[in-house]
Design a protein around this motif. Structure first.
Motif, PDB file in Angstrom:
ATOM      1  N   VAL A 328       0.827  -1.206   0.000  1.00 39.05           N
ATOM      2  CA  VAL A 328       0.000   0.000   0.000  1.00 39.05           C
ATOM      3  C   VAL A 328       0.863   1.259   0.000  1.00 39.05           C
ATOM      4  N   LEU A 329       1.928   1.244   0.794  1.00 41.49           N
ATOM      5  CA  LEU A 329       2.776   2.430   0.928  1.00 41.49           C
ATOM      6  C   LEU A 329       3.739   2.613  -0.241  1.00 41.49           C
ATOM      7  N   TYR A 330       4.209   1.486  -0.831  1.00 39.48           N
ATOM      8  CA  TYR A 330       5.225   1.564  -1.889  1.00 39.48           C
ATOM      9  C   TYR A 330       4.829   0.707  -3.100  1.00 39.48           C
ATOM     10  N   PRO A 331       3.684   0.991  -3.716  1.00 39.54           N
ATOM     11  CA  PRO A 331       3.194   0.135  -4.814  1.00 39.54           C
ATOM     12  C   PRO A 331       4.113   0.115  -6.031  1.00 39.54           C
ATOM     13  N   ASN A 332       4.762   1.211  -6.343  1.00 38.47           N
ATOM     14  CA  ASN A 332       5.601   1.247  -7.552  1.00 38.47           C
ATOM     15  C   ASN A 332       6.825   0.345  -7.445  1.00 38.47           C
ATOM     16  N   GLU A 333       7.244   0.032  -6.227  1.00 34.95           N
ATOM     17  CA  GLU A 333       8.394  -0.844  -6.039  1.00 34.95           C
ATOM     18  C   GLU A 333       7.963  -2.256  -5.666  1.00 34.95           C
ATOM     19  N   VAL A 334       7.177  -2.389  -4.607  1.00 33.60           N
ATOM     20  CA  VAL A 334       6.770  -3.704  -4.119  1.00 33.60           C
ATOM     21  C   VAL A 334       5.830  -4.398  -5.102  1.00 33.60           C
ATOM     22  N   ALA A 335       4.959  -3.657  -5.759  1.00 35.49           N
ATOM     23  CA  ALA A 335       3.960  -4.248  -6.657  1.00 35.49           C
ATOM     24  C   ALA A 335       4.314  -4.070  -8.123  1.00 35.49           C
ATOM     25  N   CYS A 336       5.584  -3.842  -8.433  1.00 34.55           N
ATOM     26  CA  CYS A 336       5.954  -3.641  -9.841  1.00 34.55           C
ATOM     27  C   CYS A 336       5.653  -4.901 -10.657  1.00 34.55           C
ATOM     28  N   SER A 337       5.286  -4.722 -11.917  1.00 37.61           N
ATOM     29  CA  SER A 337       4.969  -5.859 -12.797  1.00 37.61           C
ATOM     30  C   SER A 337       5.699  -5.795 -14.133  1.00 37.61           C
ATOM     31  N   VAL A 338       6.244  -4.649 -14.490  1.00 33.14           N
ATOM     32  CA  VAL A 338       7.009  -4.539 -15.732  1.00 33.14           C
ATOM     33  C   VAL A 338       8.380  -5.181 -15.507  1.00 33.14           C
ATOM     34  N   PRO A 339       8.723  -6.262 -16.200  1.00 38.35           N
ATOM     35  CA  PRO A 339       9.953  -7.016 -15.910  1.00 38.35           C
ATOM     36  C   PRO A 339      11.214  -6.163 -15.846  1.00 38.35           C
ATOM     37  N   GLU A 340      11.406  -5.288 -16.805  1.00 39.70           N
ATOM     38  CA  GLU A 340      12.625  -4.474 -16.828  1.00 39.70           C
ATOM     39  C   GLU A 340      12.671  -3.521 -15.629  1.00 39.70           C
ATOM     40  N   LYS A 341      11.525  -2.965 -15.271  1.00 38.99           N
ATOM     41  CA  LYS A 341      11.464  -2.070 -14.120  1.00 38.99           C
ATOM     42  C   LYS A 341      11.756  -2.830 -12.828  1.00 38.99           C
ATOM     43  N   CYS A 342      11.201  -4.029 -12.719  1.00 41.51           N
ATOM     44  CA  CYS A 342      11.425  -4.854 -11.532  1.00 41.51           C
ATOM     45  C   CYS A 342      12.913  -5.184 -11.372  1.00 41.51           C
ATOM     46  N   TYR A 343      13.568  -5.473 -12.488  1.00 43.72           N
ATOM     47  CA  TYR A 343      14.986  -5.828 -12.405  1.00 43.72           C
ATOM     48  C   TYR A 343      15.809  -4.646 -11.902  1.00 43.72           C
ATOM     49  N   GLU A 344      15.430  -3.451 -12.279  1.00 45.59           N
ATOM     50  CA  GLU A 344      16.132  -2.263 -11.776  1.00 45.59           C
ATOM     51  C   GLU A 344      15.978  -2.116 -10.269  1.00 45.59           C
ATOM     52  N   ILE A 345      14.813  -2.531  -9.756  1.00 48.39           N
ATOM     53  CA  ILE A 345      14.521  -2.346  -8.332  1.00 48.39           C
ATOM     54  C   ILE A 345      15.141  -3.442  -7.476  1.00 48.39           C
ATOM     55  N   CYS A 346      14.989  -4.704  -7.909  1.00 45.03           N
ATOM     56  CA  CYS A 346      15.385  -5.814  -7.029  1.00 45.03           C
ATOM     57  C   CYS A 346      16.150  -6.921  -7.743  1.00 45.03           C
ATOM     58  N   GLN A 347      16.558  -6.694  -8.989  1.00 43.93           N
ATOM     59  CA  GLN A 347      17.312  -7.669  -9.780  1.00 43.93           C
ATOM     60  C   GLN A 347      16.545  -8.973  -9.993  1.00 43.93           C
ATOM     61  N   SER A 348      15.247  -8.850 -10.198  1.00 43.98           N
ATOM     62  CA  SER A 348      14.408  -9.999 -10.534  1.00 43.98           C
ATOM     63  C   SER A 348      13.373  -9.564 -11.561  1.00 43.98           C
ATOM     64  N   TYR A 349      13.222 -10.360 -12.623  1.00 40.06           N
ATOM     65  CA  TYR A 349      12.224 -10.052 -13.645  1.00 40.06           C
ATOM     66  C   TYR A 349      10.818 -10.479 -13.226  1.00 40.06           C
ATOM     67  N   ALA A 350      10.731 -11.414 -12.274  1.00 38.89           N
ATOM     68  CA  ALA A 350       9.430 -11.971 -11.905  1.00 38.89           C
ATOM     69  C   ALA A 350       8.609 -11.043 -11.021  1.00 38.89           C
ATOM     70  N   GLY A 351       9.257 -10.112 -10.344  1.00 34.98           N
ATOM     71  CA  GLY A 351       8.548  -9.201  -9.449  1.00 34.98           C
ATOM     72  C   GLY A 351       9.391  -8.891  -8.228  1.00 34.98           C
ATOM     73  N   CYS A 352       8.960  -7.909  -7.459  1.00 37.76           N
ATOM     74  CA  CYS A 352       9.733  -7.447  -6.302  1.00 37.76           C
ATOM     75  C   CYS A 352       8.959  -7.570  -4.997  1.00 37.76           C
ATOM     76  N   SER A 353       8.013  -8.485  -4.937  1.00 41.78           N
ATOM     77  CA  SER A 353       7.254  -8.639  -3.696  1.00 41.78           C
ATOM     78  C   SER A 353       8.155  -9.028  -2.529  1.00 41.78           C
ATOM     79  N   ASN A 354       9.286  -9.680  -2.809  1.00 40.78           N
ATOM     80  CA  ASN A 354      10.169 -10.118  -1.733  1.00 40.78           C
ATOM     81  C   ASN A 354      10.836  -8.972  -0.977  1.00 40.78           C
ATOM     82  N   ILE A 355      10.844  -7.766  -1.543  1.00 39.74           N
ATOM     83  CA  ILE A 355      11.477  -6.653  -0.829  1.00 39.74           C
ATOM     84  C   ILE A 355      10.489  -5.948   0.095  1.00 39.74           C
TER      85      ILE A 355
END
Length: 580
Positions: A328-355
């Motif tokens: 809820v507080l950080y949707p653009n990072e935690v809930a990212c779905s665009v693979p390339e964007k996710c990789y920039e955030i957490c080095q994973s194409y599948a998503g960044c829910s783990n952060i």
């Protein structure tokens, strides 16, 4: 609410350093005062621990960085459903305390391989159990611990993920503390208190920031990143996000599959997951069952499982829901779905829910407190890795290498164990890319899927060993072989035909992989193993009557004592009330 990138401050780093000094001091003190002159003293803390200490240690043995990362990550991705695993554990802990522990104590054993050896005889089951444990260590424990711990470091310091992994290994190598179960238990108890209070404070602060439960329930379904992949639904929240047991149509966690398919895996974890050798010269693994055996009496062991079950209600509120709050507080990072964007955030194409969890800690905790929380998480992870490395070395050298080499020297065993740990660590690091891209990037679900392909046969054999005297070594062994072969084939096919790991990818897997949910597969695996074990046992000789009879008579005696104690206590209470 979206904020800039937050890292640990100098004050936080100082707090981390001070925390590790305190943990080391506690460990050294407990080590010096422990009873280590015997096998029981070294491995089971002299069997003098109370239910409070053992119960807290049971909880923290289960709760580590992978739990905080995994539960919060799955909570952010799919809602409260992942909390069902914690409530399932409450029941299985009582199975440990009231069915398995009486048998283990009556058998006078220190480890699970030694119980199999005493119950069935022969070496095959012991070697198989050791090999299976090593496989699970590499692919579900070591690799996952390295990945989740590295995520904390990456989010805290901004390092590359793999640099964080190597830094973590270096710290573990420098700060490893040995000294038997007592040192680890007291250190764990200290960490458990900080974990619970720190996580509770984070939860309260998180709910305050979003307007309480009502705010979470109203905002979570709408928490979507600004950037999404067109014509896809992977950015949307699961429609059943607010229920623990989901409908049969749910592909991730159908209620029937969960209740029937997850239970064997939970039996393995809570009632049989301990593998080591009672050799004073060998390293120690202190996990679930061994913590229970360290209790000063059966009643304290059972009280510990009741206490641990009570504490297991907390993760839904202090791990799963904080993950939802983080989305809820950080949707653009935690809930990212665009693979390339996710990789920039957490080095994973599948998503960044783990952060989700580290992001929440860094984002809303005050300076100093976030350093303490990070220190607790990393210390718990280091304890896990230390135990894994020690246990893997012991299992390989004592249960496998000694059967390959005749009369190896102590120095040869030591070298072989160290070499194996290096090989295991390298393999685990190489496996990290699979961990972070499987199951939509949800590490907790990855662990559950892999274990449910391998451990249901173990749960079946231990249940038969404890509950059915007629089960013999041949039945147990061939049941395990049949179940393991089928499960291993499914697991290999799973990685040979991987599912979609990026938003927008189509699922091209064969139907028997795509449509046969892994929890239902675990049910089949469990009953296949039981069927083979029963049939082979009935077609072959009975097990040694004296050995089995002794085990079961002792178990019955323990159960009778507990029953009589409870009845007598109730009668005395009634007499006391009448006298009043």
């Amino acid at each position: 609410m979206e904020t800039g990138v937050t890292r640990l401050s100098v004050v936080d780093i100082v707090v981390v350093a001070v925390y590790f000094v305190i943990v080391i001091a506690v460990g050294i003190y407990a080590s010096c005062t422990a009873s280590k002159g015997s096998v029981s003293g070294y491995f089971l803390a002299g069997r003098r621990m109370t239910f409070i200490t053992v119960g807290a240690s049971l909880f923290v043995s289960n709760i580590g960085s992978q739990h905080f990362i995994g539960l919060a990550g799955s909570g952010s991705a799919g809602g409260i459903g992942v909390g069902a695993w914690e409530f399932n554990a409450i029941l299985l802990l009582q199975l440990l305390g009231f069915i398995f522990v009486p048998v283990y104590i009556a058998s006078q054993i220190y480890t699970m391989p030694s119980y199999l050896n005493k119950r069935f005889g022969g070496k095959r089951l012991r070697i198989f159990f050791a090999m299976l444990s090593l496989i699970l260590y590499i692919f579900t424990k070591c690799s996952v611990d390295l990945y989740t711990g590295a995520l904390f470091i990456q989010q805290s310091l901004g390092w590359d993920l793999y640099l964080s992994i190597f830094g973590l290994i270096a710290v573990v190598a420098v700060l490893t503390i040995t000294g038997g179960l007592t040192a680890v238990i007291y250190t764990d108890t200290f960490q458990a208190v900080l974990m619970i209070f720190g996580a509770s404070a984070l939860t309260v602060k998180g709910f305050h920031d979003i307007g309480g439960f009502d705010g979470l329930w109203s905002q979570y379904p709408l928490a979507v990143a600004n950037e999404t992949v067109a014509n896809t639904s992977c950015h949307e929240v699961n429609e059943h996000w607010n229920v623990l047991l989901r409908p049969l149509s749910d592909t991730e966690m159908p209620w029937l599959g969960f209740l029937m398919g997850q239970t064997p895996g939970s039996i393995w974890y809570w009632c049989t997951d301990q593998a080591s050798n009672p050799s004073p010269s060998s390293a120690i693994i202190t996990v679930i069952v061994q913590r229970s055996l360290a209790a000063k009496s059966l009643s304290h062991a059972q009280g510990a499982t009741l206490l641990a079950g009570l504490i297991k209600t907390l993760p839904l509120f202090i791990m799963v829901m904080p993950g939802m709050i983080s989305r809820v507080l950080y949707p653009n990072e935690v809930a990212c779905s665009v693979p390339e964007k996710c990789y920039e955030i957490c080095q994973s194409y599948a998503g960044c829910s783990n952060i989700a969890y580290p992001k929440l800690v860094l984002g809303i905790m005050p300076i100093g407190a976030r350093g303490l929380m990070m220190a607790v998480m990393i210390a718990a992870l280091m304890s896990d890795l230390d135990s894994i490395f020690n246990s893997a070395s012991t299992l390989f050298t004592i249960d496998i290498y000694k059967h390959m080499r005749k009369n190896p020297s102590t120095r040869e065993l030591l070298i072989a164990g160290r070499i194996f740990v290096v090989v295991m660590t390298v393999t685990a690091i190489a496996w990290v890319p699979v961990v972070k891209e499987t199951q939509g990037g949800q590490v907790f679900l990855y662990i559950q899927e892999v274990t449910n392909y391998l451990v249901p046969p173990v749960a079946c054999v231990f249940l038969l060993a404890v509950l059915w005297p007629r089960c013999n070594e041949k039945g147990a062994f061939w049941g395990l072989m049949a179940g393991f072969l089928v499960g291993a084939v499914r697991l290999v096919l799973l990685f040979a035909f991987p599912g979609p790991d990026r938003c927008g990818d189509s699922d091209e897997r064969p139907a028997f992989l795509r449509d046969f949910q892994y929890m239902y597969f675990a049910v089949m695996l469990f009953w296949l193993t039981c069927a083979v074990s029963v049939v082979v046992s009935l077609l072959t000789d009975r097990p040694d009557h004296t050995q089995v009879r002794s085990l079961f008579l002792k178990m019955s005696t323990f159960c009778a004592i507990v029953f009589v104690s409870v009845v007598s206590h109730n009668i005395l209470d009634q007499i006391h009330e009448e006298q009043k």
